[in-house]
Design a protein around this motif. Sequence first.
Motif, mmCIF file in Angstrom:
data_model
loop_
_atom_site.group_PDB
_atom_site.id
_atom_site.type_symbol
_atom_site.label_atom_id
_atom_site.label_comp_id
_atom_site.label_asym_id
_atom_site.label_seq_id
_atom_site.Cartn_x
_atom_site.Cartn_y
_atom_site.Cartn_z
ATOM 1 N N ILE A 378 0.850 -1.204 0.000
ATOM 2 C CA ILE A 378 0.000 0.000 0.000
ATOM 3 C C ILE A 378 0.885 1.253 0.000
ATOM 4 C CG2 ILE A 378 -1.876 -1.199 1.185
ATOM 5 C CD1 ILE A 378 -0.995 0.153 3.775
ATOM 6 N N ASP A 382 -1.831 5.689 2.692
ATOM 7 C CA ASP A 382 -2.882 4.730 3.044
ATOM 8 C C ASP A 382 -2.749 4.345 4.511
ATOM 9 O OD1 ASP A 382 -3.619 4.852 0.417
ATOM 10 O OD2 ASP A 382 -2.433 3.079 -0.159
ATOM 11 N N ILE A 394 -8.151 -1.210 5.713
ATOM 12 C CA ILE A 394 -7.287 -0.271 4.995
ATOM 13 C C ILE A 394 -8.152 0.886 4.525
ATOM 14 C CG2 ILE A 394 -5.689 0.079 3.089
ATOM 15 C CD1 ILE A 394 -5.266 -2.951 3.002
ATOM 16 N N PHE A 396 -8.066 4.094 1.874
ATOM 17 C CA PHE A 396 -7.372 4.633 0.709
ATOM 18 C C PHE A 396 -7.841 6.081 0.486
ATOM 19 C CE2 PHE A 396 -7.704 0.030 -0.110
ATOM 20 C CZ PHE A 396 -6.359 -0.294 -0.297
ATOM 21 N N THR A 399 -9.220 8.107 -3.337
ATOM 22 C CA THR A 399 -9.286 6.920 -4.220
ATOM 23 C C THR A 399 -10.747 6.580 -4.520
ATOM 24 O OG1 THR A 399 -7.261 6.075 -3.197
ATOM 25 C CG2 THR A 399 -8.568 4.525 -4.506
ATOM 26 N N ALA A 404 -9.930 1.457 -6.078
ATOM 27 C CA ALA A 404 -9.668 0.702 -4.858
ATOM 28 C C ALA A 404 -9.955 -0.780 -5.068
ATOM 29 C CB ALA A 404 -10.530 1.259 -3.718
#
Length: 481
Positions: A378, A382, A394, A396, A399, A404
């Motif tokens: 990543i 992130d 996670i 992002f 994004t 993603a």
Amino acid sequence: MKRFFNSRSIFFGSLILCVILFYCLSQNFFLTNYHTIESIQNEKHINNLLTHINTEIQQIDKVANTFIYSGFNIATISEIGMIGLDFIVYKNIKDGTVFSRYNYNNDEIIPLIENQTPFENDLIELFKHQSYTADIYTYKNRIFYLIKKQLNPTAFIYLGKNLNNNSLQKLSEDFAQLNITHEHITQTTLKLSTRLIENIFVQTSLEARQIINNISFYNHHDEYLFSIKTINPRKFVNEGEKTIQIVNAIMGLFLAVILYIIYKTQMLYRRVLQKDKKILESKVEKRTKQLEGLLKKVKKSNEQLHYLAYSDPLTKTHNRRSFFIESEKVLKQALEDKSSVSLVMIDIDNFKQINDKYGHNIGDKVLVAFASMIKDEIGEDDIFGRLGGEEFAIVFPNTQLDDANKKVENLRKMVANLEIKLKCGHRLKFTASFGLNDNSLSHNIDEILKNADELLYSAKHSGKNLVRSRINQTALWCDLY
């Protein structure tokens, strides 16, 4: 060295300044007093001289009174110098008789003997309208104390005494020099008078080493008679200057000693201060190093505390608390920027069976290997964290959901290819399921996680090792129902 020279310069400069200041003050104060005293003393000497001159005239007046009241026969007097006279002139108005006696021992009178008649005629003519006279009389640059008195209704006597430099010097010892002059003064500093002499003008001149008086005498008719010039050394001022110089020398020495003591005290005090300063600087430096060491320890402890508070000790990722804090920051910023944020929930498949079959030690290795691989793949922005057990998440930032989805699909494949070496030589493989959601419907982290968790549940029930997101929502509902 520079500081030392500066101190010496200040010391000598202060000494010179103090001496000059004291000298100027003493000159101004003491010499002014000496000038005043000298002026008073000089005026007193002049008054004494005038008093003596007045006394001489009074003495002649007493002699005249003796002739009048005692019945002395003037013709029987042979030496009038014995009674303090230089001439006697007798005048009888009735018969015109003129009789005279002169002091032959007086060098100033001898020249008059040859021409007695003009002298007597001038004398009688000048004072013929006065029955009594007590004054100073001048005749051919000669000066006389003069008394005219009436003996009887028809007879008068004129008594006189010559005033010359010798007799003048005897009158007063207050002056070093007394001389008769005939110089009129143009400016006067003092006007005096006595009972017998009304108009006396004095001009005083102060020179460097002597004081000069010009004393001019005028008769009752304001006619100039003669002047006396006196000279005296300026004893008060001269002695005062010597005294002041001695006092200045003593005071200069005294000030030098005082300033030297102050200077040495200052230098000693400065050395003590410098020594104390060095000791203090050493202590401060030592204490600073100690504080720096403590600060490093505190910083290290704070870092450790921060790490313990915000990191998962096994996988070295964000723990649940830290993950939620960082995620909320990202969602808040996305709300301000109107940007997209994607979040994925991850659960390792069949993790309980791995623990039951191989033990928790192998289970921990699976978690570490999984977390390490995710962190390597990543981006720096992130956010990756362990929410508990085998569950991870996670975030992002910036994004879109489809981007993603591609990233997560790639992660799924990489997880499926991971292998854990066992002691018996076998290799353990495992998979993970993913539930992907974004902030298009909500900016609340709990709601986004809840939807992502539902998607993860769908992936689990659809065969595991799958990625479920809002993009393939139809499959989700088919799986659930």
